[in-house]
Motif scaffolding. Structure first.
Motif: not given
Length: 309
Positions: A189-201
């Protein structure tokens, strides 16, 4: 939003560079630890970031770099190791988080964001997933009134510069017409890298995320065969994807363990026995509508098309 003094481990990698850019754009002060600063001079354009060279496995070096920081982010992970013992995975995924936690305690760091993996578990079939679980347990045991931990467990991450779709695109471009594929039924269920970094920030100051573990997935589930066929379609490449049965998949992994760069290993094969799929949708606390593969992939895989060469 409060501005933070952050030490970022793994900040020179695929996810790390994008997270560093987002944090710098928000005004946070960032120290990015790296073994070889000269290789990552592109990060020096970030106005509030600086590179510090050293060994993240050196406890004294970690203490020095964490001093005066309020937040540590650990993104370090490996997909393969030298040899087959599992010691490389243990060192990167279990022992390092323990050193990070200890250095945080000794220097007064109050916030830790940690990168784990979807379905990391002590009972998982691969060294990768088992050691990711050990590291996750280490950091969450440290959660307390003065030290707050959040961990993230993504499925496979895609985006420009990824090692997933780009690898298949490169292989497919050279394929003679048939493409033998191990574990074709493995689900992602691939997740977009910008969505990942957004939730970290976004989790830095969000008290609702303290002590929590979040599974991160995109909006759609695919088999590995479907992903490879989609990449071939984007490339305009006519190729027959030949799904290998379990025995031949294992054999391919055993052989490629000894190929330059170790493109596929027995530990990778074992990881693929666990579907990288989320039980629920994207965590509501972040208010993110995750991007799909179809929205993003065509933009960065266009370079592999014949007219782009």
């Amino acid at each position: 939003m409060a501005l933070h003094k952050i030490c970022l481990l793994g900040g020179t990698g695929f996810v790390g560079k994008r997270l560093a850019a987002r944090l710098s754009a928000a005004g946070h002060d960032i120290v990015i630890l790296t073994r070889r600063a000269v290789r990552h001079r592109d990060l020096l354009v970030l106005p509030t970031a600086r590179l510090v060279e050293g060994d993240v496995h050196d406890a004294e070096f970690l203490r020095q770099q964490f001093e005066g920081k309020d937040t540590v982010i650990n993104l370090i992970g490996i997909l393969n190791e030298k040899g087959r013992s599992g010691k490389g995975f243990t060192r990167a995924h279990a022992e390092l988080p323990e050193k990070v936690v200890q250095a945080c305690r000794e220097t007064g760091v109050s916030r830790l964001l940690h990168m784990s993996a979807l379905h990391a578990a002590r009972t998982a079939p691969s060294h990768y997933l088992r050691t990711k679980a050990l590291g996750e347990e280490v950091v969450h045991r440290a959660e307390g009134p003065d030290f707050h931990v959040t961990s993230f467990r993504p499925s496979v991450i895609f985006g420009p510069g990824d090692g997933f779709l780009n690898r298949f695109a490169g292989l497919l471009r050279l394929a003679p017409g048939a493409f033998p594929l191990a574990c074709p039924g493995a689900r992602f269920q691939p997740v977009y890298v910008e969505d990942v970094v957004r939730v970290f920030a976004d989790s830095l100051d969000n008290h609702k995320t303290f002590g929590k573990r979040y599974d991160l997935c995109g909006p759609k589930v695919y088999t590995l065969r479907e992903i490879v066929e989609y990449v071939a379609q984007l490339l305009g490449k006519r190729v027959c994807v030949i799904g290998l049965p379990a025995g031949l998949s294992w054999l391919q992994a055993a052989m490629l363990e000894f190929a330059p760069g170790k493109p596929f290993s027995l530990d990778n094969y074992r990881s693929l026995q666990v579907d990288s799929v989320c039980e629920k949708g994207f965590p509501e606390v972040f208010g993110v509508m995750p991007a799909s593969l179809e929205e993003i992939a065509p933009m960065y895989l266009a370079k592999y098309q014949p007219h782009s060469s």
